[in-house]
Design an enzyme around this catalytic site. Sequence first.
Site, PDB file in Angstrom:
ATOM      1  CB  THR A 133      -0.892  -0.011   1.263  1.00 52.17           C
ATOM      2  OG1 THR A 133      -1.432   1.287   1.486  1.00 52.17           O
ATOM      3  CG2 THR A 133      -0.087  -0.369   2.514  1.00 52.17           C
ATOM      4  CG  ASP A 134      -1.101   5.028  -0.964  1.00 54.04           C
ATOM      5  OD1 ASP A 134      -1.686   4.373  -0.068  1.00 54.04           O
ATOM      6  OD2 ASP A 134      -1.662   5.947  -1.598  1.00 54.04           O
ATOM      7  CD  GLU A 135      -3.510   3.341   4.250  1.00 50.67           C
ATOM      8  OE1 GLU A 135      -3.435   3.356   5.489  1.00 50.67           O
ATOM      9  OE2 GLU A 135      -4.562   3.084   3.630  1.00 50.67           O
ATOM     10  CE1 TYR A 159      -3.135  -2.749   5.696  1.00 49.57           C
ATOM     11  CE2 TYR A 159      -3.219  -0.383   5.230  1.00 49.57           C
ATOM     12  CZ  TYR A 159      -3.176  -1.698   4.785  1.00 49.57           C
ATOM     13  OH  TYR A 159      -3.168  -1.958   3.437  1.00 49.57           O
ATOM     14  CE  LYS A 163       0.305  -4.663   2.923  1.00 44.19           C
ATOM     15  NZ  LYS A 163      -0.005  -6.023   2.365  1.00 44.19           N
TER      16      LYS A 163
HETATM   17  P1  NAD Z   1      -9.324  -7.520   2.315  1.00 43.97           P
HETATM   18  O1  NAD Z   1      -9.280  -7.232   3.782  1.00 43.97           O
HETATM   19  O2  NAD Z   1     -10.562  -7.242   1.545  1.00 43.97           O
HETATM   20  O3  NAD Z   1      -8.959  -9.057   2.042  1.00 43.97           O
HETATM   21  C1  NAD Z   1      -7.929  -9.716   2.715  1.00 43.97           C
HETATM   22  C2  NAD Z   1      -8.062 -11.208   2.444  1.00 43.97           C
HETATM   23  O4  NAD Z   1      -6.974 -11.876   3.112  1.00 43.97           O
HETATM   24  C3  NAD Z   1      -9.357 -11.817   3.011  1.00 43.97           C
HETATM   25  O5  NAD Z   1      -9.940 -12.671   2.045  1.00 43.97           O
HETATM   26  C4  NAD Z   1      -8.908 -12.595   4.231  1.00 43.97           C
HETATM   27  O6  NAD Z   1      -9.713 -13.732   4.507  1.00 43.97           O
HETATM   28  C5  NAD Z   1      -7.491 -13.000   3.823  1.00 43.97           C
HETATM   29  N1  NAD Z   1      -6.624 -13.245   4.990  1.00 43.97           N
HETATM   30  C6  NAD Z   1      -6.457 -12.453   6.072  1.00 43.97           C
HETATM   31  N2  NAD Z   1      -5.592 -13.014   6.931  1.00 43.97           N
HETATM   32  C7  NAD Z   1      -5.197 -14.185   6.367  1.00 43.97           C
HETATM   33  C8  NAD Z   1      -4.291 -15.210   6.760  1.00 43.97           C
HETATM   34  N3  NAD Z   1      -3.631 -15.156   7.928  1.00 43.97           N
HETATM   35  N4  NAD Z   1      -4.103 -16.258   5.937  1.00 43.97           N
HETATM   36  C9  NAD Z   1      -4.767 -16.341   4.748  1.00 43.97           C
HETATM   37  N5  NAD Z   1      -5.643 -15.405   4.336  1.00 43.97           N
HETATM   38  C10 NAD Z   1      -5.854 -14.345   5.132  1.00 43.97           C
HETATM   39  O7  NAD Z   1      -8.082  -6.729   1.717  1.00 43.97           O
HETATM   40  P2  NAD Z   1      -7.948  -5.995   0.290  1.00 43.97           P
HETATM   41  O8  NAD Z   1      -8.518  -4.645   0.403  1.00 43.97           O
HETATM   42  O9  NAD Z   1      -8.410  -6.906  -0.772  1.00 43.97           O
HETATM   43  O10 NAD Z   1      -6.356  -5.836   0.215  1.00 43.97           O
HETATM   44  C11 NAD Z   1      -5.556  -6.879  -0.347  1.00 43.97           C
HETATM   45  C12 NAD Z   1      -4.099  -6.470  -0.253  1.00 43.97           C
HETATM   46  O11 NAD Z   1      -3.884  -5.260  -0.958  1.00 43.97           O
HETATM   47  C13 NAD Z   1      -3.613  -6.234   1.174  1.00 43.97           C
HETATM   48  O12 NAD Z   1      -2.316  -6.753   1.292  1.00 43.97           O
HETATM   49  C14 NAD Z   1      -3.601  -4.722   1.322  1.00 43.97           C
HETATM   50  O13 NAD Z   1      -2.628  -4.301   2.230  1.00 43.97           O
HETATM   51  C15 NAD Z   1      -3.280  -4.299  -0.107  1.00 43.97           C
HETATM   52  N6  NAD Z   1      -3.810  -2.977  -0.507  1.00 43.97           N
HETATM   53  C16 NAD Z   1      -5.126  -2.666  -0.305  1.00 43.97           C
HETATM   54  C17 NAD Z   1      -5.607  -1.435  -0.745  1.00 43.97           C
HETATM   55  C18 NAD Z   1      -7.059  -1.061  -0.582  1.00 43.97           C
HETATM   56  O14 NAD Z   1      -7.440   0.078  -0.905  1.00 43.97           O
HETATM   57  N7  NAD Z   1      -7.936  -1.952  -0.160  1.00 43.97           N
HETATM   58  C19 NAD Z   1      -4.746  -0.521  -1.372  1.00 43.97           C
HETATM   59  C20 NAD Z   1      -3.413  -0.890  -1.569  1.00 43.97           C
HETATM   60  C21 NAD Z   1      -2.952  -2.126  -1.141  1.00 43.97           C
HETATM   61  P1  TYD Z   2     -10.750   3.836   4.482  1.00 48.05           P
HETATM   62  O1  TYD Z   2     -11.730   3.461   3.423  1.00 48.05           O
HETATM   63  O2  TYD Z   2     -10.859   3.183   5.824  1.00 48.05           O
HETATM   64  O3  TYD Z   2      -9.305   3.651   3.854  1.00 48.05           O
HETATM   65  P2  TYD Z   2      -7.849   4.141   4.430  1.00 48.05           P
HETATM   66  O4  TYD Z   2      -7.988   4.477   5.869  1.00 48.05           O
HETATM   67  O5  TYD Z   2      -7.021   2.923   4.198  1.00 48.05           O
HETATM   68  O6  TYD Z   2      -7.451   5.315   3.578  1.00 48.05           O
HETATM   69  O7  TYD Z   2     -10.865   5.412   4.714  1.00 48.05           O
HETATM   70  C1  TYD Z   2     -10.705   6.316   3.637  1.00 48.05           C
HETATM   71  C2  TYD Z   2     -10.775   7.719   4.213  1.00 48.05           C
HETATM   72  O8  TYD Z   2     -12.104   7.945   4.706  1.00 48.05           O
HETATM   73  C3  TYD Z   2      -9.853   7.926   5.413  1.00 48.05           C
HETATM   74  O9  TYD Z   2      -9.334   9.254   5.361  1.00 48.05           O
HETATM   75  C4  TYD Z   2     -10.770   7.767   6.618  1.00 48.05           C
HETATM   76  C5  TYD Z   2     -12.103   8.270   6.098  1.00 48.05           C
HETATM   77  N1  TYD Z   2     -13.296   7.613   6.693  1.00 48.05           N
HETATM   78  C6  TYD Z   2     -14.347   8.413   7.167  1.00 48.05           C
HETATM   79  O10 TYD Z   2     -14.306   9.655   7.100  1.00 48.05           O
HETATM   80  N2  TYD Z   2     -15.453   7.787   7.672  1.00 48.05           N
HETATM   81  C7  TYD Z   2     -15.540   6.426   7.777  1.00 48.05           C
HETATM   82  O11 TYD Z   2     -16.567   5.916   8.313  1.00 48.05           O
HETATM   83  C8  TYD Z   2     -14.463   5.624   7.277  1.00 48.05           C
HETATM   84  C9  TYD Z   2     -14.528   4.123   7.333  1.00 48.05           C
HETATM   85  C10 TYD Z   2     -13.360   6.269   6.725  1.00 48.05           C
END
Ligand code: NAD
Ligand code: TYD
Length: 352
Positions: A133-135, A159, A163
């Site tokens: 992630t960019d975070e 988190y 990561k």
């Molecule tokens: P998500 O939370 O929707 O899905 C995570 C999946 O991992 C789930 O299916 C869960 O069951 C599985 N999981 C969790 N712990 C596990 C374990 N110990 N063993 C096996 N499986 C396990 O997450 P997402 O939003 O799909 O993100 C996927 C990846 O992309 C993550 O690594 C996250 O850090 C990265 N990412 C997410 C975003 C975003 O905006 N959602 C952006 C950039 C990077």
């Molecule tokens: P989120 O979707 O949780 O992603 P991330 O924290 O990984 O960026 O949140 C996106 C943005 O929205 C973040 O600045 C937090 C804000 N947010 C709210 O304002 N209200 C909410 O209920 C949630 C879940 C997030």
Amino acid sequence: MNILVTGGAGFIGSAVIRYLINETNNNVLNVDKLTYAGNLESLDTISNNSRYQFLQADICDKVAMTKAFADFEPDIVMHLAAESHVDRSIDGPMDFIHTNILGTYTLLEVARVYYQGLSDDKKHSFKFHHISTDEVYGDLEGTDDLFTESTPYSPSSPYSASKASSDHLVRAWHRTYGLPVVVTNCSNNYGPYHFPEKLIPLVILNALDGKPLPVYGDGKQIRDWLYVEDHARALYLVATTAKVGETYNIGGHNEKQNIEVVKKICQILDDLKPREDGDKYESLITFVKDRPGHDLRYAIDARKIQQELNWQPQETFESGIQKTVEWYLSNQGWVNHVKSGKYQHWVEKQYQ
Ligand code: NAD
Ligand code: TYD
């Protein structure tokens, strides 16, 4: 090729698997523990395909991972399994340390032993792709700054710290043991099958239920939004064509303040599903207590992946958010199953 995907029942992992099955000829093994965030219904459209297999297992389980590698013989590993929600990491960091750090470590060790046993030919093409992630970069202060691949790490939340830690392990396993890795760091994703604990799906579903739309602090924090299917395409391109050892930032040049995102969703819903009482959805917006350590702004410089791998997002924020709202309106079955007892419990605790 045989592609082992971890976390394939999650939001992004399921988009990657749908892409791999629908748009390529590869075989896929989905390794997922099925935590609260894992949902096999997100794979209903491809789960009967003969090129798809599912294994319910924890990435921290070395024995199970070793067997999965031995049986499936992956050419590529795409590692997405993680605990991914910042607010949950603030509420209880332990699962994040466990899965994101120890789980990645376990997978790296299993991959290293597996890689050492491959023929020279197979070694040449093997890749471990770590999805991050960019975070990890922390937040940006200046309005013109962007995260590049060389921005120093400065994570703010449990988190992002977990990561960041996993990214460091992956690069160390490359440098020290010669494991062929690639790393991607992506901005916030949105789109179909997104679990409604994250901002965009939470706002859509709360609005449809006539519930408050919780905006943290003043709502002026900025995120750089990417449609999940654009991310899935970028990941496949990186996994199959990037040079070993490289890192790519992925983003859609869609910086928006949270409040703008929430208002945009309200406008689309006013158009597609006007409220019965005639009020606008915006009247449900409620400013609530800010997130501790809340990062102010994320924004990605995606020039490297655009120039080197010729990747471009296909969706603008306007087209992607319209599609997303329409998807939630026409997939009530998926939505109703996801809003289970456990999910309600989290929402009550978080927003009381
Ligand atoms: P998500 O939370 O929707 O899905 C995570 C999946 O991992 C789930 O299916 C869960 O069951 C599985 N999981 C969790 N712990 C596990 C374990 N110990 N063993 C096996 N499986 C396990 O997450 P997402 O939003 O799909 O993100 C996927 C990846 O992309 C993550 O690594 C996250 O850090 C990265 N990412 C997410 C975003 C975003 O905006 N959602 C952006 C950039 C990077
Ligand atoms: P989120 O979707 O949780 O992603 P991330 O924290 O990984 O960026 O949140 C996106 C943005 O929205 C973040 O600045 C937090 C804000 N947010 C709210 O304002 N209200 C909410 O209920 C949630 C879940 C997030």
